[in-house]
Design a protein around this motif. Structure first.
Motif, PDB file in Angstrom:
ATOM      1  N   ALA A  54      87.122  50.121   8.767  1.00 11.10           N
ATOM      2  CA  ALA A  54      85.833  49.635   8.255  1.00 11.10           C
ATOM      3  C   ALA A  54      86.023  48.299   7.540  1.00 11.10           C
ATOM      4  O   ALA A  54      85.204  47.382   7.665  1.00 11.10           O
ATOM      5  CB  ALA A  54      85.224  50.675   7.308  1.00 11.10           C
ATOM      6  N   ASP A  56      88.447  46.161   8.191  1.00 11.28           N
ATOM      7  CA  ASP A  56      88.714  45.172   9.246  1.00 11.28           C
ATOM      8  C   ASP A  56      87.413  44.698   9.897  1.00 11.28           C
ATOM      9  O   ASP A  56      87.229  43.503  10.128  1.00 11.28           O
ATOM     10  CB  ASP A  56      89.622  45.777  10.331  1.00 11.28           C
ATOM     11  CG  ASP A  56      91.095  45.727   9.937  1.00 11.28           C
ATOM     12  OD1 ASP A  56      91.407  45.099   8.906  1.00 11.28           O
ATOM     13  OD2 ASP A  56      91.922  46.310  10.660  1.00 11.28           O
ATOM     14  N   ASP A  94      80.179  51.319   7.735  1.00 16.46           N
ATOM     15  CA  ASP A  94      80.383  49.919   7.339  1.00 16.46           C
ATOM     16  C   ASP A  94      79.301  49.056   7.952  1.00 16.46           C
ATOM     17  O   ASP A  94      78.597  49.479   8.870  1.00 16.46           O
ATOM     18  CB  ASP A  94      81.772  49.442   7.780  1.00 16.46           C
ATOM     19  CG  ASP A  94      81.929  49.394   9.290  1.00 16.46           C
ATOM     20  OD1 ASP A  94      81.254  48.558   9.928  1.00 16.46           O
ATOM     21  OD2 ASP A  94      82.735  50.175   9.848  1.00 16.46           O
ATOM     22  N   VAL A  97      81.367  44.274  12.104  1.00 19.85           N
ATOM     23  CA  VAL A  97      81.018  43.715  13.423  1.00 19.85           C
ATOM     24  C   VAL A  97      80.334  44.697  14.346  1.00 19.85           C
ATOM     25  O   VAL A  97      79.591  44.300  15.230  1.00 19.85           O
ATOM     26  CB  VAL A  97      82.256  43.184  14.197  1.00 19.85           C
ATOM     27  CG1 VAL A  97      82.582  41.784  13.775  1.00 19.85           C
ATOM     28  CG2 VAL A  97      83.427  44.131  14.095  1.00 19.85           C
ATOM     29  N   GLY A  98      80.630  45.994  14.178  1.00 22.34           N
ATOM     30  CA  GLY A  98      80.108  46.970  15.128  1.00 22.34           C
ATOM     31  C   GLY A  98      80.846  46.893  16.446  1.00 22.34           C
ATOM     32  O   GLY A  98      81.728  46.042  16.637  1.00 22.34           O
ATOM     33  N   MET A  99      80.484  47.808  17.350  1.00 16.76           N
ATOM     34  CA  MET A  99      81.147  47.809  18.662  1.00 16.76           C
ATOM     35  C   MET A  99      80.101  47.931  19.764  1.00 16.76           C
ATOM     36  O   MET A  99      79.140  48.687  19.639  1.00 16.76           O
ATOM     37  CB  MET A  99      82.115  48.984  18.770  1.00 16.76           C
ATOM     38  CG  MET A  99      83.426  48.768  18.040  1.00 16.76           C
ATOM     39  SD  MET A  99      84.530  50.186  18.212  1.00 16.76           S
ATOM     40  CE  MET A  99      83.899  51.266  16.950  1.00 16.76           C
ATOM     41  N   SER A 114      94.878  47.864  20.674  1.00 20.15           N
ATOM     42  CA  SER A 114      94.439  47.556  19.318  1.00 20.15           C
ATOM     43  C   SER A 114      93.536  46.341  19.285  1.00 20.15           C
ATOM     44  O   SER A 114      93.928  45.238  19.650  1.00 20.15           O
ATOM     45  CB  SER A 114      95.639  47.309  18.411  1.00 20.15           C
ATOM     46  OG  SER A 114      95.189  46.762  17.191  1.00 20.15           O
ATOM     47  N   ALA A 116      92.509  45.121  16.603  1.00 22.52           N
ATOM     48  CA  ALA A 116      92.969  44.332  15.463  1.00 22.52           C
ATOM     49  C   ALA A 116      93.949  43.274  15.934  1.00 22.52           C
ATOM     50  O   ALA A 116      93.834  42.095  15.600  1.00 22.52           O
ATOM     51  CB  ALA A 116      93.616  45.245  14.429  1.00 22.52           C
ATOM     52  N   GLY A 134      94.787  46.200  10.638  1.00 25.57           N
ATOM     53  CA  GLY A 134      95.372  46.611  11.905  1.00 25.57           C
ATOM     54  C   GLY A 134      96.137  47.904  11.811  1.00 25.57           C
ATOM     55  O   GLY A 134      95.912  48.694  10.912  1.00 25.57           O
ATOM     56  N   HIS A 135      97.050  48.076  12.720  1.00 28.35           N
ATOM     57  CA  HIS A 135      97.585  49.421  12.872  1.00 28.35           C
ATOM     58  C   HIS A 135      98.649  49.840  11.880  1.00 28.35           C
ATOM     59  O   HIS A 135      99.582  49.152  11.593  1.00 28.35           O
ATOM     60  CB  HIS A 135      98.060  49.686  14.290  1.00 28.35           C
ATOM     61  CG  HIS A 135      98.975  48.641  14.827  1.00 28.35           C
ATOM     62  ND1 HIS A 135      99.252  48.533  16.151  1.00 28.35           N
ATOM     63  CD2 HIS A 135      99.649  47.644  14.213  1.00 28.35           C
ATOM     64  CE1 HIS A 135     100.071  47.517  16.336  1.00 28.35           C
ATOM     65  NE2 HIS A 135     100.317  46.968  15.181  1.00 28.35           N
ATOM     66  N   LEU A 138      98.525  55.611  14.433  1.00 28.75           N
ATOM     67  CA  LEU A 138      97.563  56.033  15.421  1.00 28.75           C
ATOM     68  C   LEU A 138      96.145  55.568  15.102  1.00 28.75           C
ATOM     69  O   LEU A 138      95.270  55.588  15.943  1.00 28.75           O
ATOM     70  CB  LEU A 138      97.606  57.548  15.533  1.00 28.75           C
ATOM     71  CG  LEU A 138      96.987  58.073  16.813  1.00 28.75           C
ATOM     72  CD1 LEU A 138      97.681  57.474  18.014  1.00 28.75           C
ATOM     73  CD2 LEU A 138      97.056  59.567  16.836  1.00 28.75           C
ATOM     74  N   PHE A 140      92.510  55.117  14.449  1.00 25.62           N
ATOM     75  CA  PHE A 140      91.275  55.877  14.621  1.00 25.62           C
ATOM     76  C   PHE A 140      91.507  57.352  14.971  1.00 25.62           C
ATOM     77  O   PHE A 140      90.864  58.252  14.440  1.00 25.62           O
ATOM     78  CB  PHE A 140      90.422  55.210  15.711  1.00 25.62           C
ATOM     79  CG  PHE A 140      89.211  55.991  16.070  1.00 25.62           C
ATOM     80  CD1 PHE A 140      88.103  55.979  15.241  1.00 25.62           C
ATOM     81  CD2 PHE A 140      89.190  56.777  17.224  1.00 25.62           C
ATOM     82  CE1 PHE A 140      86.979  56.735  15.561  1.00 25.62           C
ATOM     83  CE2 PHE A 140      88.072  57.522  17.551  1.00 25.62           C
ATOM     84  CZ  PHE A 140      86.966  57.509  16.714  1.00 25.62           C
TER      85      PHE A 140
HETATM   86  P1  ADP Z   1      93.894  49.256  14.982  1.00 20.78           P
HETATM   87  O1  ADP Z   1      93.122  49.275  13.715  1.00 20.78           O
HETATM   88  O2  ADP Z   1      95.345  49.137  14.775  1.00 20.78           O
HETATM   89  O3  ADP Z   1      93.382  48.241  15.964  1.00 20.78           O
HETATM   90  P2  ADP Z   1      92.624  51.777  15.424  1.00 20.78           P
HETATM   91  O4  ADP Z   1      92.918  52.928  16.312  1.00 20.78           O
HETATM   92  O5  ADP Z   1      92.506  52.058  13.989  1.00 20.78           O
HETATM   93  O6  ADP Z   1      93.706  50.675  15.698  1.00 20.78           O
HETATM   94  O7  ADP Z   1      91.286  51.132  15.914  1.00 20.78           O
HETATM   95  C1  ADP Z   1      91.153  50.712  17.250  1.00 20.78           C
HETATM   96  C2  ADP Z   1      90.092  49.648  17.400  1.00 20.78           C
HETATM   97  O8  ADP Z   1      88.820  50.234  17.341  1.00 20.78           O
HETATM   98  C3  ADP Z   1      90.055  48.615  16.321  1.00 20.78           C
HETATM   99  O9  ADP Z   1      90.992  47.613  16.536  1.00 20.78           O
HETATM  100  C4  ADP Z   1      88.647  48.098  16.445  1.00 20.78           C
HETATM  101  O10 ADP Z   1      88.558  47.158  17.491  1.00 20.78           O
HETATM  102  C5  ADP Z   1      87.901  49.321  16.818  1.00 20.78           C
HETATM  103  N1  ADP Z   1      87.289  49.917  15.651  1.00 20.78           N
HETATM  104  C6  ADP Z   1      87.688  51.036  14.993  1.00 20.78           C
HETATM  105  N2  ADP Z   1      86.882  51.288  13.937  1.00 20.78           N
HETATM  106  C7  ADP Z   1      85.941  50.316  13.934  1.00 20.78           C
HETATM  107  C8  ADP Z   1      84.815  50.017  13.086  1.00 20.78           C
HETATM  108  N3  ADP Z   1      84.522  50.781  12.026  1.00 20.78           N
HETATM  109  N4  ADP Z   1      84.088  48.924  13.390  1.00 20.78           N
HETATM  110  C9  ADP Z   1      84.397  48.141  14.432  1.00 20.78           C
HETATM  111  N5  ADP Z   1      85.428  48.365  15.260  1.00 20.78           N
HETATM  112  C10 ADP Z   1      86.200  49.437  15.015  1.00 20.78           C
END
Ligand code: ADP
Ligand code: MG
Length: 648
Positions: A54, A56, A94, A97-99, A114, A116, A134-135, A138, A140
């Motif tokens: 969140a 990030d 959060d 940026v959203g997805m 990743s 991140a 970032g990571h 694991l 998420f």
């Molecule tokens: P990492 O954080 O190392 O990239 P994660 O498994 O924690 O690996 O997350 C994978 C990806 O999912 C993130 O890099 C991001 O692109 C996306 N992501 C996860 N949580 C969020 C979030 N709350 N908002 C936006 N993107 C997210």
């Protein structure tokens, strides 16, 4: 493509479905049991992972907005953690940026990818520090350690439509359009499983947020709290209770700020913030701030160590981009710095790897030696700029310095110049000063400078007084690791030896050329020895008859320097192995030139001869603090009856 820690293999990246049902892209049939059971023994870190994501997402939207790549208002960026006990859900929201659906497919469904990392690669050239966490591992998917269903409601800054993803812990997931999330950002909803209901308790979540998220760079809200505010002015002012958001973190802790912007008080406040249960003030701090060849920030504190050596309390905390990682820093900072407190923050310390790997990692090595150097430099600067102040702190800091000197060559090289030798009169001397003050009197016939020391000036009073008569100076070295330290000093300083003041009679401690003649003949010595031996416990004492000055004491108890040091080093570790806890052994040195000794030898009355000897030996034991129990009672009785005889 082999990825993240070799556990997950990405099969087919091109298999992309937009709004659909699909299979999470990993090769193992079902990774969730693995995630749940083996990946982390610490289930609680899921919260760290999700809040970090969140953060990030928030960092990214700030960045993209500042670059003009995202339009529109930033708005309130507070992250919120919410528990719904009825629905058994924990939600992390959060306004980042959203997805988009594509991004969920790419970053969530394909476990090892990743977002991140990609973001950092893309934007790193445009900024020095990305601040992206970032990571940790694991990421998420650690949510599945505590949840049997996870949902994502997200709306990307790029799109009108929101999306909903849900997955029940098998590799199948659902992805669909959803209107639930109206504004930009993401809600991660965990349906907490039966085994993890503790994570529905407010106090548990508070505890975890406080542990891992206390210094994250974005405000994090958890629940509300009551606050008293003042309304109105002057006499009309009223106090009023209001309910406000409970923000659990400080987004800008001291170590993230420029040292020049902070005052002494700010550091002390930060110490209190870091260790709320510690009411001692730190002695001083060191602000770490490195950009190259690795990134490292932090503030280290020197605590008052005297009489407070609990190494497990208030340990140094390691952070990675303001996320708490651990306070077990073995292998990252040198052992001797474990006495210190504070924070170090570095994205360059590899996480989730074994300790043995850590120790061989070149970044970790560089970080470790950098910290060591900083600590040495700070101490040197303090010594040079305000020696009186440095001396006043000496008793609290010496153990760290001594430990550093025996364990780290580079630290030794610096510290030898400001290491202080306090003498029994309370004067603190550097090595050069001590050498200059003792050289003339305390150099023995082999040309070695003999440094006399005590670990306890009260216990050794008689010995120190005798040394003073000869203008010898005694220094106080009383730390638990003194044996290791002086062995190190003797290796490094030329023609120098250290002897504890009670290691031998003074004439033997510092042997000079002048021969002392003996009042007793060899036969007389032979005759005297069994008389003395009868008066002592042979398990504990060796009797030695020596010619000493007539004004030296008739009986002195000494303890061989080498044997005692080996024993002490053995007890504090690093000495000879397998020696166990040896009993102490002493020498009873009889001064052949003392009139009392001649008197004992000549005494014909057996009873009187014995009692004189006993009395003499007991006095020696008394001044060494060895006379106890029954022997002490007998001594007191005998002394009184001797007084009585005198009076009669
Ligand atoms: P990492 O954080 O190392 O990239 P994660 O498994 O924690 O690996 O997350 C994978 C990806 O999912 C993130 O890099 C991001 O692109 C996306 N992501 C996860 N949580 C969020 C979030 N709350 N908002 C936006 N993107 C997210
Ligand atoms: Mg992550």
């Amino acid at each position: 493509m082999a990825v993240a820690y070799g556990l997950f293999i990405l099969a087919d990246k091109s298999k992309y479905l937009a709004m659909a049902t699909g299979t999470i892209n990993v090769q193992a049939d079902n990774i969730f049991p693995i995630i749940k059971k083996f990946l982390y023994s610490d289930h609680e870190i899921f919260l760290r992972e999700l809040v970090s994501n969140a953060v990030d997402a928030t960092t990214k939207i700030k960045k993209l907005t500042s670059l003009g790549e995202a339009k529109g208002e930033l708005g309130d960026l507070t992250i919120e953690v919410k528990v719904d006990k009825k629905k058994k859900t924990l939600t992390i929201s959060d306004n980042g940026v959203g997805m988009t659906a594509e991004e969920i497919e790419k970053y969530i469904n394909q476990i090892a990818f990743s977002g991140a990392e990609e973001f950092v690669k893309k934007y790193d050239e445009k900024s020095d520090k990305s601040g992206i966490i970032g990571h940790f591992g694991l990421g998420f998917y650690s949510a599945f350690m505590v949840a049997d269903k996870v949902e994502i409601f997200s709306k990307s800054f790029k799109e009108e439509a929101g999306v909903h993803w849900s997955c029940t812990g098998s590799p199948e997931f659902e992805l669909e359009e959803s209107k639930k999330r109206k504004a930009r950002g993401t809600d991660i909803v965990l349906h907490i499983n039966e085994d993890s209901v503790e994570f529905l308790e407010d106090h548990k979540i508070s505890e975890l947020l406080n542990k891992y998220c206390r210094f994250l760079p974005v405000p994090i809200k958890f629940g509300t709290k009551e606050e008293t505010i003042k309304e109105g002015e002057g006499e009309d002012a009223k106090e009023k209770k209001v309910t406000v958001d409970n923000i659990i973190n400080n987004p800008t802790p001291a170590w993230t700020k420029a040292p020049s912007s902070l005052e002494e008080k700010d550091y002390k406040d930060f110490y209190r913030e870091l260790y709320p249960m510690n009411f001692e003030e730190p002695l001083f701090h060191i602000h770490l701030n490195v950009d190259f060849p690795f990134e490292l920030t932090g503030v280290l504190f020197f605590p008052k160590i005297k009489g407070n050596m609990d190494l497990n309390r208030d340990r140094i905390q390691l952070y990675c981009n303001q996320v708490f990682v651990t306070d077990q820093l073995e292998g990252i900072v040198p052992d001797f710095l474990n006495f210190l407190k504070g924070v170090i923050d570095s994205p360059d310390i590899p996480l989730n790897v074994s300790r043995s790997y850590l120790q061989s990692d070149s970044n970790v090595k560089k970080i470790s030696s950098h910290i060591t150097k900083k600590v040495a430099d700070k101490l040197e600067e303090m010594f040079k700029t305000d020696r009186a102040d440095f001396e006043s702190k000496w008793e609290d800091i010496k153990v760290v310095i001594e430990y550093g000197m025996v364990s780290d060559e580079k630290f030794y090289e610096k510290a030898k110049n400001f290491y202080l030798y306090p003498d029994v009169d309370g004067t603190y001397l550097t090595w050069d000063e001590l050498k200059a003050k003792t050289e003339a009197e305390q150099t023995n016939k082999e040309g070695n400078l003999v440094i006399l020391y005590t670990h306890d000036k009260e216990a050794h009073h008689a010995y120190i007084a005798a040394a003073e008569k000869r203008s010898y100076r005694t220094v106080i070295l009383d730390s638990p690791i003194v044996g290791h330290l002086i062995s190190k000093l003797e290796q490094n300083l030329e023609k120098v030896q250290f002897s504890r003041i009670d290691a031998d009679p003074l004439d033997k401690l510092i042997q000079k050329d002048a021969e002392i003649s003996s009042l007793l003949s060899d036969e007389e010595k032979e005759a005297l020895k069994p008389v003395i031996e009868n008066a002592v416990n042979k398990e504990q004492f060796d009797v030695e008859i020596q010619e000493m000055a007539t004004d030296d004491l008739p009986f002195v108890i000494t303890q061989n320097e080498f044997m005692r040091r080996m024993k002490e080093m053995n007890e504090t570790g690093g000495g000879m192995m397998g020696m166990g806890n040896l009993p102490d052994r002493f020498n009873l040195v009889v001064n052949a030139n003392h009139p009392l000794v001649s008197e004992i030898l000549k005494e014909e009355d057996q009873a009187k001869k014995e009692s004189l000897t006993k009395q003499g030996v007991d006095l020696a034991m008394l001044s060494k603090g060895l006379l106890k129990g029954e022997a002490l009672t007998q001594f007191v009785d005998r002394s009184f009856s001797l007084l009585k005889t005198k009076e009669n």
